[in-house]
Design an enzyme around this catalytic site. Sequence first.
Site, PDB file in Angstrom:
ATOM      1  N   ASP A 148      -6.982  -4.988  -5.433  1.00 10.25           N
ATOM      2  CA  ASP A 148      -7.901  -3.660  -5.387  1.00 10.25           C
ATOM      3  C   ASP A 148      -6.874  -2.373  -5.603  1.00 10.25           C
ATOM      4  OD1 ASP A 148     -10.030  -2.527  -4.512  1.00 10.25           O
ATOM      5  OD2 ASP A 148      -9.836  -2.757  -2.569  1.00 10.25           O
ATOM      6  N   CYS A 177     -13.295  -0.785  -8.421  1.00 17.84           N
ATOM      7  CA  CYS A 177     -14.358  -0.036  -8.318  1.00 17.84           C
ATOM      8  C   CYS A 177     -14.981   0.926  -8.897  1.00 17.84           C
ATOM      9  CB  CYS A 177     -13.511   1.290  -7.185  1.00 17.84           C
ATOM     10  SG  CYS A 177     -12.420   2.056  -7.524  1.00 17.84           S
ATOM     11  N   GLU A 196       0.749  -1.507  -0.418  1.00 12.60           N
ATOM     12  CA  GLU A 196      -0.033  -0.192  -0.100  1.00 12.60           C
ATOM     13  C   GLU A 196       0.985   1.501  -0.188  1.00 12.60           C
ATOM     14  OE1 GLU A 196      -3.469   1.400  -0.122  1.00 12.60           O
ATOM     15  OE2 GLU A 196      -2.302   3.030   0.339  1.00 12.60           O
TER      16      GLU A 196
HETATM   17  N1  SAH Z   1      -8.428  -2.968  -0.524  1.00 12.81           N
HETATM   18  C1  SAH Z   1      -8.076  -1.497   0.179  1.00 12.81           C
HETATM   19  C2  SAH Z   1      -7.801  -0.519  -0.400  1.00 12.81           C
HETATM   20  C3  SAH Z   1      -8.435  -0.478  -1.280  1.00 12.81           C
HETATM   21  S1  SAH Z   1      -8.984   1.034  -2.485  1.00 12.81           S
HETATM   22  C4  SAH Z   1      -9.606  -1.759   1.188  1.00 12.81           C
HETATM   23  O1  SAH Z   1     -10.737  -2.315   1.030  1.00 12.81           O
HETATM   24  O2  SAH Z   1     -10.223  -1.440   2.150  1.00 12.81           O
HETATM   25  C5  SAH Z   1      -6.707   1.748  -3.311  1.00 12.81           C
HETATM   26  C6  SAH Z   1      -6.099   1.582  -1.807  1.00 12.81           C
HETATM   27  O3  SAH Z   1      -4.586   1.708  -3.023  1.00 12.81           O
HETATM   28  C7  SAH Z   1      -5.945   2.792  -1.620  1.00 12.81           C
HETATM   29  O4  SAH Z   1      -5.672   2.778  -0.227  1.00 12.81           O
HETATM   30  C8  SAH Z   1      -5.076   3.788  -2.378  1.00 12.81           C
HETATM   31  O5  SAH Z   1      -3.770   4.470  -0.967  1.00 12.81           O
HETATM   32  C9  SAH Z   1      -4.027   2.524  -2.632  1.00 12.81           C
HETATM   33  N2  SAH Z   1      -3.325   2.862  -3.800  1.00 12.81           N
HETATM   34  C10 SAH Z   1      -3.084   3.448  -4.873  1.00 12.81           C
HETATM   35  N3  SAH Z   1      -2.628   3.778  -5.682  1.00 12.81           N
HETATM   36  C11 SAH Z   1      -0.632   3.270  -5.373  1.00 12.81           C
HETATM   37  C12 SAH Z   1       0.065   2.740  -5.468  1.00 12.81           C
HETATM   38  N4  SAH Z   1       0.167   2.952  -6.523  1.00 12.81           N
HETATM   39  N5  SAH Z   1       0.967   1.776  -5.008  1.00 12.81           N
HETATM   40  C13 SAH Z   1       0.309   0.966  -3.901  1.00 12.81           C
HETATM   41  N6  SAH Z   1      -0.965   1.354  -3.755  1.00 12.81           N
HETATM   42  C14 SAH Z   1      -1.887   2.126  -3.866  1.00 12.81           C
END
Ligand code: SAH
Length: 451
Positions: free
Chosen positions: A381, A408, A336
């Site tokens: 995700d 999403c 993340e």
């Molecule tokens: N699976 C989690 C979050 C999903 S939302 C849940 O269900 O709660 C997508 C997540 O990806 C967010 O927390 C965002 O901060 C993260 N994100 C966005 N771009 C990213 C990247 N390049 N590398 C890692 N994480 C990322």
Amino acid sequence: MKKGNEYEIVIEKTEFPGYGIGILGDKKIYVKNALPGQKILGRITKKKKEYIEAKALEILEDVDYKIPQSCLHFAECGGCSHQTISYEKQLEFKKEQVLSLLKENGIDNFEFLGIEKSPEQFGYRNKMEFTFGDYEKGGELSLGMHIKGRTFGIVTVDNCQIVDEDYRKILTAVLKYFREKRLPHYRILSHEGYLRNLVIRKAKNTGEILINIVTSSQMDFDFSELTEMLRTLPYEGILVSILHSINDSLADVVQADNIEILYGRDYITEKLLGLKFKITPFSFFQTNSKGAEKLYSIVRDFMEDSQSKVVFDLYCGTGTIGQIVAPKAKKVIGVELIEEAVEAANENAKLNGLNNCKFIAGDVAKVIQNLKDKPEIIILDPPRAGVHPIALKYVVDFNAPDLIYVSCNPKSLVNDLKVLKDNGYVIQKVKLMDLFPHTPHVECVVKIEKK
Ligand code: SAH
């Protein structure tokens, strides 16, 4: 056919996200929020080689499946654009939109498991970001949402129906207080002013409430009176946190350069499927807790037999999915971007007594290149843009037998699914979960297997 001209358009079908589609001449025409069966008068706002976009000026012939709005702010607030369609019909449209998108992109031959309802259709949100502004330029202070179809202007949404009474109570009290104090709201063009956002988080299952007042650094204001007033409001939930965040970003985003705790602590705890999750002020957490429980249950079902398997949870946020599947897995590795979310994820795992989870901070596209474990299941995700092409290449190279994609945004999902298909993966099953009643958004869960 020229930009600015007006035409009668018959809406034939619907496309994600919430567009009504008609035909004008030999081109497809997109009209935001128009409904299949309506005849509208539309003004052309965009003309491209492949398609046209129009704005609905008037409904000439309406559909018989409309229902009365349930919210006072419906006409002005851009939030719940589909509130005048019955919930059953909303679900039908979402299903139709995703299925036709998949079909148009050559993704077929999968098992379709339908769409799941949100357990609550109103009062379902666990987070809301309200904006300070004015309804008319120079008018009285307002606090709420951007007005539909206008570049500026904020409508106060003290009757918003997708949050519960505690939110409305806090919004009303904060607005009244700042109106009396005559503090200036921040202006996004001139970058001048003070009050920017009111962020409220309320964990549905524990009742914990966090209030975050976001301002610029252009004034020194004493928050003790406001803090005292907010502490004594009669809440249905439990107030655990009042924060003051400074945000001097020039962009219209809610973030913090500095956070001061005015009362309590700087996080809330939510419970999902028997596990506890610490949610910090700026980390991502699904905004519909009861719906998220259903979403994560679908992911868990799609994992089938995960006994003694290594699972990657990419884009893991506070580590929700990883921890929910951890009791069945051998090992979970989450990645993340937001550091505070990863810290919370690691803490949460300890709190939940899970010692087979590891959460790593960083960009998935970079971190994935250094992961040494061999995953048997990869859960993806990603945010709206989908999986970064470099990250997707590494996902493919891991050659995992099973992938579960939680999306999403069905548009970026189909692009990524096409890449996976070209690399020897088969789309096995798809299930939709509605986390966002009255809006055009929907979550898709896809089980993908190596051929
Ligand atoms: N699976 C989690 C979050 C999903 S939302 C849940 O269900 O709660 C997508 C997540 O990806 C967010 O927390 C965002 O901060 C993260 N994100 C966005 N771009 C990213 C990247 N390049 N590398 C890692 N994480 C990322």
